[in-house]
Design an enzyme around this catalytic site. Structure first.
Site, PDB file in Angstrom:
ATOM      1  N   LYS A 106       0.851  -1.196   0.000  1.00 32.30           N
ATOM      2  CA  LYS A 106       0.000   0.000   0.000  1.00 32.30           C
ATOM      3  C   LYS A 106       0.876   1.231   0.000  1.00 32.30           C
ATOM      4  CE  LYS A 106      -4.519   0.765   0.280  1.00 32.30           C
ATOM      5  NZ  LYS A 106      -5.576  -0.187  -0.075  1.00 32.30           N
ATOM      6  N   GLY A 220     -18.014   7.438  -2.431  1.00 30.30           N
ATOM      7  CA  GLY A 220     -16.900   7.490  -3.374  1.00 30.30           C
ATOM      8  C   GLY A 220     -17.040   6.375  -4.387  1.00 30.30           C
ATOM      9  N   ASN A 221     -15.914   5.861  -4.851  1.00 30.16           N
ATOM     10  CA  ASN A 221     -15.949   4.830  -5.881  1.00 30.16           C
ATOM     11  C   ASN A 221     -16.741   3.605  -5.427  1.00 30.16           C
ATOM     12  OD1 ASN A 221     -14.416   2.142  -6.912  1.00 30.16           O
ATOM     13  ND2 ASN A 221     -14.564   3.648  -8.543  1.00 30.16           N
ATOM     14  N   ALA A 222     -16.510   3.147  -4.211  1.00 34.62           N
ATOM     15  CA  ALA A 222     -17.197   1.933  -3.756  1.00 34.62           C
ATOM     16  C   ALA A 222     -18.678   2.211  -3.474  1.00 34.62           C
ATOM     17  CB  ALA A 222     -16.504   1.379  -2.511  1.00 34.62           C
ATOM     18  N   GLY A 223     -18.952   3.239  -2.678  1.00 32.08           N
ATOM     19  CA  GLY A 223     -20.321   3.497  -2.234  1.00 32.08           C
ATOM     20  C   GLY A 223     -21.285   3.872  -3.349  1.00 32.08           C
TER      21      GLY A 223
HETATM   22  N1  GLU Z   1      -7.301   0.076  -3.276  1.00 32.91           N
HETATM   23  C1  GLU Z   1      -8.055  -1.109  -3.565  1.00 32.91           C
HETATM   24  C2  GLU Z   1      -8.130  -2.018  -2.346  1.00 32.91           C
HETATM   25  O1  GLU Z   1      -8.000  -1.592  -1.219  1.00 32.91           O
HETATM   26  C3  GLU Z   1      -7.585  -1.820  -4.822  1.00 32.91           C
HETATM   27  C4  GLU Z   1      -6.152  -2.240  -4.837  1.00 32.91           C
HETATM   28  C5  GLU Z   1      -5.659  -2.722  -6.176  1.00 32.91           C
HETATM   29  O2  GLU Z   1      -6.423  -2.753  -7.129  1.00 32.91           O
HETATM   30  O3  GLU Z   1      -4.482  -3.062  -6.236  1.00 32.91           O
HETATM   31  O4  GLU Z   1      -8.385  -3.189  -2.460  1.00 32.91           O
END
Ligand code: GLU
Length: 416
Positions: A106, A220-223
């Site tokens: 991350k 956001g993207n998920a919600g």
């Molecule tokens: N940020 C997203 C997660 O927390 C996707 C990570 C990715 O696609 O590598 O799963």
């Protein structure tokens, strides 16, 4: 930050519980408790007014035994190295639980992207990639979007990397725009994967979701995609949604197109006509069949867990529930679909993106959906069976499945 709310302390405590049940060898446990490596760096950025600001950035490669480290980059004013470590650990378990050949990593930058101009954001994004370029790459570590980072940022970062290395290598980063090697279906993949998991969970619980209600925290993207897909795929009526400014509720249901259009125009869901206002805290406690926490960490804690009335909590956010809250929810019969299972759809389609980039041949959206469904469904059932066999909650079960897979890879490599 107290240990109770420090995401990395939480991630370690969750692992400790799994290690005990798995009777993990102490050296393996110690190894999996820490990131394998991490990078801390400064990013000087020329601002529009001619001054230079220095931002602090991180990239944590938590574990790469099963494949290159994989995980998003967050731009957030409250970012800390411990948040990034926790999120990198959760990525390790996430790629393992959906069984894709990747590790976990991350990244993060302490910044407030809402106050940056497009030019400043581009220079910060390119600066971040310059700082990590030597540590990332197709076979080492592949970043992606996360909170407050989007496909345009991925495009700038990919370009910066290619300028530095002098060759095309789109698979160095995922979540790119389609025109630059992104995958069909990556946009809504996190939400879609979670919806497939909720569908399977409802079968286990014997709940017919058609016409039942859903509440979503975070837009956001998920919600925002969860709003549309909960309605279109599961037939759920979404009665309340929120963003960082607050929430709205209408028990007759909220239309996803109308709410999204309103948010695009006003930058918030708050004030949406035909709905009452609720706070983010009140929203979590509404009477509903499914609750989707889809924002940030630590929103369900021991302070409010007893008041959560949802039958299913589907965690699209990373780390929304603290360990103390987990125990309360389990005791109260709330069925929790843990984050690194429920939100693994994003990284799963990121993996599909890497595969497509590798052979430069792209799949239709239908195929992405089908393959995502298969991955999520298999992962859910693996976790469900583990929970039944070991008589543990779904989070512990997900850890048992994932940690065992990572530990096997570490052992086979002869590291521990
Ligand atoms: N940020 C997203 C997660 O927390 C996707 C990570 C990715 O696609 O590598 O799963």
């Amino acid at each position: 930050m107290s240990d109770k709310l420090n995401p990395f302390a939480i991630a370690q405590a969750q692992l400790d519980k799994a290690a005990e049940i798995l009777q993990l060898d102490p050296a393996m446990h110690a190894f999996l408790r820490e990131p394998m490596r991490e990078f801390h760096f400064t990013i000087p950025v020329r601002m529009d007014d001619g001054s230079t600001r220095v931002f602090k950035g991180f990239r944590v490669q938590y574990n790469d035994a099963r494949g290159p480290a994989k995980g998003g980059i967050r731009f957030h004013w409250e970012e800390t190295v411990d948040t990034v470590r926790a999120l990198a650990a959760w990525m390790t378990w996430k790629t393992a639980v959906v069984d894709i050949p990747l590790g976990g990593g991350k990244g993060g930058v302490i910044c407030d992207p809402r106050t940056l101009s497009p030019g400043e954001l581009e220079r910060l994004s390119r600066g971040y990639m310059r700082a990590i370029a030597r540590f990332v790459g197709l076979t080492k570590d592949v970043p992606a979007p996360d909170v407050y980072t989007h496909p345009q940022i991925m495009a700038w970062m990919m370009d910066e990397y290619e300028v530095l290395t002098g060759k095309h290598e789109p698979g160095v980063i995922t979540g790119k725009p389609l025109e630059l090697g992104g995958s069909a279906g990556r946009g809504d993949a996190t939400a879609r994967g979670g919806i497939y998991v909720v569908r399977e969970a409802a079968k286990t619980l014997g709940i017919d979701l058609e016409g039942k209600t859903a509440v979503i925290q975070g837009y956001g993207n998920a919600g925002s995609f969860a709003h549309r897909l909960a309605q279109d795929i599961l037939g759920l009526k979404v009665i309340a949604v929120s963003d960082s400014k607050g929430g709205i509720v209408n028990t007759n249901g909220l239309d996803p197109d109308a709410v999204a259009a309103y948010k695009r125009e006003t930058r918030s869901v708050v004030g949406f006509p035909d709905a009452d206002t609720v706070t983010n805290e009140e929203l979590l406690e509404l009477e509903t069949t499914v609750l989707f926490p889809a924002a940030l960490e630590n929103v369900i804690t021991e302070a409010n867990a007893d008041r959560i009335k949802a039958r299913i909590v589907a965690e699209l956010a990373n780390g929304p529930t603290t360990p103390a809250a987990d125990d309360i929810l389990y005791a109260n019969g709330v069925y929790v679909l843990p984050d690194f299972l429920c939100n693994a759809g994003g990284v799963t389609v990121s993996y599909f993106e890497m595969v497509q980039n590798a052979y430069q041949y792209y799949w239709p959206e239908e195929m992405v959906h089908q393959r995502l469904d298969q991955k999520m469904t298999t992962a859910y059932h693996a976790v469900h069976h583990m929970a039944e066999n070991k008589k543990v909650n779904n989070r512990v079960a997900a850890y048992l499945v994932a940690v065992d897979r990572v530990a096997r890879a570490v052992r086979l490599r002869g590291w521990v």
